[in-house]
Scaffold this motif. Structure first.
Motif, PDB file in Angstrom:
ATOM      1  N   ILE A 116      10.815 -43.927   2.601  1.00  0.00           N
ATOM      2  CA  ILE A 116      10.232 -42.629   2.988  1.00  0.00           C
ATOM      3  C   ILE A 116       9.543 -41.979   1.781  1.00  0.00           C
ATOM      4  CG2 ILE A 116      10.758 -40.284   3.802  1.00  0.00           C
ATOM      5  CD1 ILE A 116      13.119 -41.541   5.372  1.00  0.00           C
ATOM      6  N   HIS A 117      10.219 -42.056   0.641  1.00  0.00           N
ATOM      7  CA  HIS A 117       9.698 -41.397  -0.567  1.00  0.00           C
ATOM      8  C   HIS A 117       8.357 -42.013  -0.992  1.00  0.00           C
ATOM      9  CE1 HIS A 117      11.096 -39.610  -4.714  1.00  0.00           C
ATOM     10  NE2 HIS A 117       9.952 -39.120  -4.308  1.00  0.00           N
ATOM     11  N   HIS A 118       8.305 -43.339  -1.017  1.00  0.00           N
ATOM     12  CA  HIS A 118       7.074 -44.016  -1.431  1.00  0.00           C
ATOM     13  C   HIS A 118       6.062 -44.075  -0.287  1.00  0.00           C
ATOM     14  CE1 HIS A 118       4.661 -47.788  -2.134  1.00  0.00           C
ATOM     15  NE2 HIS A 118       4.474 -47.181  -3.270  1.00  0.00           N
ATOM     16  N   ASN A 175       2.942 -38.210 -11.091  1.00  0.00           N
ATOM     17  CA  ASN A 175       4.386 -38.149 -11.371  1.00  0.00           C
ATOM     18  C   ASN A 175       5.148 -39.246 -10.624  1.00  0.00           C
ATOM     19  OD1 ASN A 175       3.860 -35.899 -12.902  1.00  0.00           O
ATOM     20  ND2 ASN A 175       4.706 -34.418 -11.442  1.00  0.00           N
ATOM     21  N   HIS A 176       4.773 -39.487  -9.381  1.00  0.00           N
ATOM     22  CA  HIS A 176       5.496 -40.512  -8.618  1.00  0.00           C
ATOM     23  C   HIS A 176       5.229 -41.916  -9.151  1.00  0.00           C
ATOM     24  CE1 HIS A 176       6.412 -37.240  -5.827  1.00  0.00           C
ATOM     25  NE2 HIS A 176       7.455 -37.984  -5.519  1.00  0.00           N
ATOM     26  N   ASP A 177       3.986 -42.194  -9.518  1.00  0.00           N
ATOM     27  CA  ASP A 177       3.692 -43.512 -10.086  1.00  0.00           C
ATOM     28  C   ASP A 177       4.559 -43.716 -11.338  1.00  0.00           C
ATOM     29  OD1 ASP A 177       2.515 -45.931 -10.667  1.00  0.00           O
ATOM     30  OD2 ASP A 177       0.714 -45.062 -11.550  1.00  0.00           O
ATOM     31  N   GLY A 185      11.392 -30.140  -8.439  1.00  0.00           N
ATOM     32  CA  GLY A 185      10.763 -30.373  -9.734  1.00  0.00           C
ATOM     33  C   GLY A 185      11.159 -31.702 -10.331  1.00  0.00           C
ATOM     34  N   TRP A 186      11.013 -31.766 -11.643  1.00  0.00           N
ATOM     35  CA  TRP A 186      11.149 -33.018 -12.387  1.00  0.00           C
ATOM     36  C   TRP A 186      11.886 -32.773 -13.695  1.00  0.00           C
ATOM     37  CZ3 TRP A 186       8.981 -37.484 -10.313  1.00  0.00           C
ATOM     38  CH2 TRP A 186       8.135 -37.282  -9.211  1.00  0.00           C
ATOM     39  N   ALA A 187      12.644 -33.773 -14.123  1.00  0.00           N
ATOM     40  CA  ALA A 187      13.223 -33.755 -15.465  1.00  0.00           C
ATOM     41  C   ALA A 187      12.571 -34.888 -16.254  1.00  0.00           C
ATOM     42  CB  ALA A 187      14.733 -33.954 -15.397  1.00  0.00           C
ATOM     43  N   ALA A 242      12.672 -38.205 -14.014  1.00  0.00           N
ATOM     44  CA  ALA A 242      13.581 -38.211 -12.862  1.00  0.00           C
ATOM     45  C   ALA A 242      13.076 -37.177 -11.855  1.00  0.00           C
ATOM     46  CB  ALA A 242      15.008 -37.878 -13.301  1.00  0.00           C
ATOM     47  N   ASP A 243      12.872 -37.619 -10.646  1.00  0.00           N
ATOM     48  CA  ASP A 243      12.430 -36.730  -9.561  1.00  0.00           C
ATOM     49  C   ASP A 243      13.667 -35.987  -9.051  1.00  0.00           C
ATOM     50  OD1 ASP A 243      11.411 -35.591  -7.221  1.00  0.00           O
ATOM     51  OD2 ASP A 243      10.336 -37.413  -6.607  1.00  0.00           O
ATOM     52  N   VAL A 244      13.646 -34.655  -9.132  1.00  0.00           N
ATOM     53  CA  VAL A 244      14.787 -33.902  -8.601  1.00  0.00           C
ATOM     54  C   VAL A 244      14.400 -33.057  -7.390  1.00  0.00           C
ATOM     55  CG1 VAL A 244      16.204 -34.010 -10.689  1.00  0.00           C
ATOM     56  CG2 VAL A 244      14.637 -32.089 -10.413  1.00  0.00           C
ATOM     57  N   GLU A 289      14.548 -32.647  -3.523  1.00  0.00           N
ATOM     58  CA  GLU A 289      15.618 -33.139  -2.640  1.00  0.00           C
ATOM     59  C   GLU A 289      15.235 -34.438  -1.931  1.00  0.00           C
ATOM     60  OE1 GLU A 289      16.874 -29.949  -0.065  1.00  0.00           O
ATOM     61  OE2 GLU A 289      18.285 -29.207  -1.577  1.00  0.00           O
ATOM     62  N   HIS A 290      13.926 -34.634  -1.667  1.00  0.00           N
ATOM     63  CA  HIS A 290      13.534 -35.859  -0.945  1.00  0.00           C
ATOM     64  C   HIS A 290      13.896 -37.122  -1.741  1.00  0.00           C
ATOM     65  CE1 HIS A 290       9.172 -35.412  -2.743  1.00  0.00           C
ATOM     66  NE2 HIS A 290       9.864 -36.252  -3.478  1.00  0.00           N
ATOM     67  N   ALA A 291      14.157 -36.971  -3.051  1.00  0.00           N
ATOM     68  CA  ALA A 291      14.487 -38.131  -3.887  1.00  0.00           C
ATOM     69  C   ALA A 291      15.934 -38.584  -3.723  1.00  0.00           C
ATOM     70  CB  ALA A 291      14.209 -37.805  -5.356  1.00  0.00           C
TER      71      ALA A 291
HETATM   72 FE   LIG Z   1       9.268 -37.241  -5.003  1.00  0.00          FE
END
Ligand SMILES: [Fe+2]
Length: 203
Positions: free
Chosen positions: A33-35, A85-87, A133-135, A167-169, A171-173
């Motif tokens: 789902i995420h990708h 960011n996702h790549d 967001g992201w860390a 790290a994707d934070v 919630e969908h991650a």
């Molecule tokens: Fe994401």
């Protein structure tokens, strides 16, 4: 007549591993789902938004940096940032992440006082990021490594910094696998999935 496709349409990058390769930390369902849905939607929306504009034909990083300066191009910024960011996030994980060694371990030691100290600080920052967001582990301008967080689609790329790991934070991650337990997800992510050879390449 408006163009319906940019000259340089972006494509969804393939995952560097199978959907189920990150189990049990991240399930095949979450990855697909995420990708296949979230990341794919950011890429498709970006292509739609840049068609026939001054952004058409620019590299993704150039789009991010240009759109960051323009409030009216917020939607372009958001979708370009999320595409980048996702790549980077997919590459920040490996099926057998293991522990840092060699040059990256030395860099963590000198910047944070040790691997455990780094992990504790990264987890704390990722958990403290309010909402989506992201860390990030990034290399600062002084050459030292540091931990940053960004909200929503924001990215170190917009601020002239090169990340080492993300790290994707959102919630969908993690929500299907960990529900509200972001601290546990981030701990397992660091211990089992963080791709230290990728981080070292970005040093
Ligand atoms: Fe994401």
């Amino acid at each position: 007549m408006p163009l319906d496709k940019p000259k340089n349409a972006f494509t969804l990058p393939a995952l560097p591993y199978a959907d189920n390769a990150l189990e049990p930390v991240i399930s095949a369902k979450t990855i697909s789902i995420h990708h296949g849905k979230h990341h794919a939607a950011y890429v498709a929306k970006l292509n739609e938004l840049i068609a026939g504009t001054a952004y058409d034909g620019l590299a993704l990083e150039e789009i991010i940096q240009k759109a960051a300066k323009s409030e009216k191009d917020k939607a372009i910024f958001n979708n370009a940032g999320q595409a980048w960011n996702h790549d980077f996030y997919w590459q920040s994980m490996a099926p057998k992440g293991g522990e840092p060694a060699g040059k990256i371990k030395d860099a963590l030691q000198s910047s944070f006082g040790g691997v455990k100290e780094f992990k504790d600080a990264f987890q704390k920052a990722a958990v403290a990021q309010f909402g989506s967001g992201w860390a990030w582990l990034v290399k600062g301008k002084d050459g030292k490594l540091k931990i940053t967080t960004t909200s929503n689609a924001d990215t170190p790329v917009a601020h002239g910094e090169m990340p080492l790991l993300a790290a994707d934070v959102w919630e969908h991650a993690y929500y299907l696998d960990y529900q509200n337990r972001r601290p546990d997800h981030v701990k397992d992510w660091l211990d089992k999935l963080a791709n230290w050879s990728f981080a070292e390449k970005n040093l």
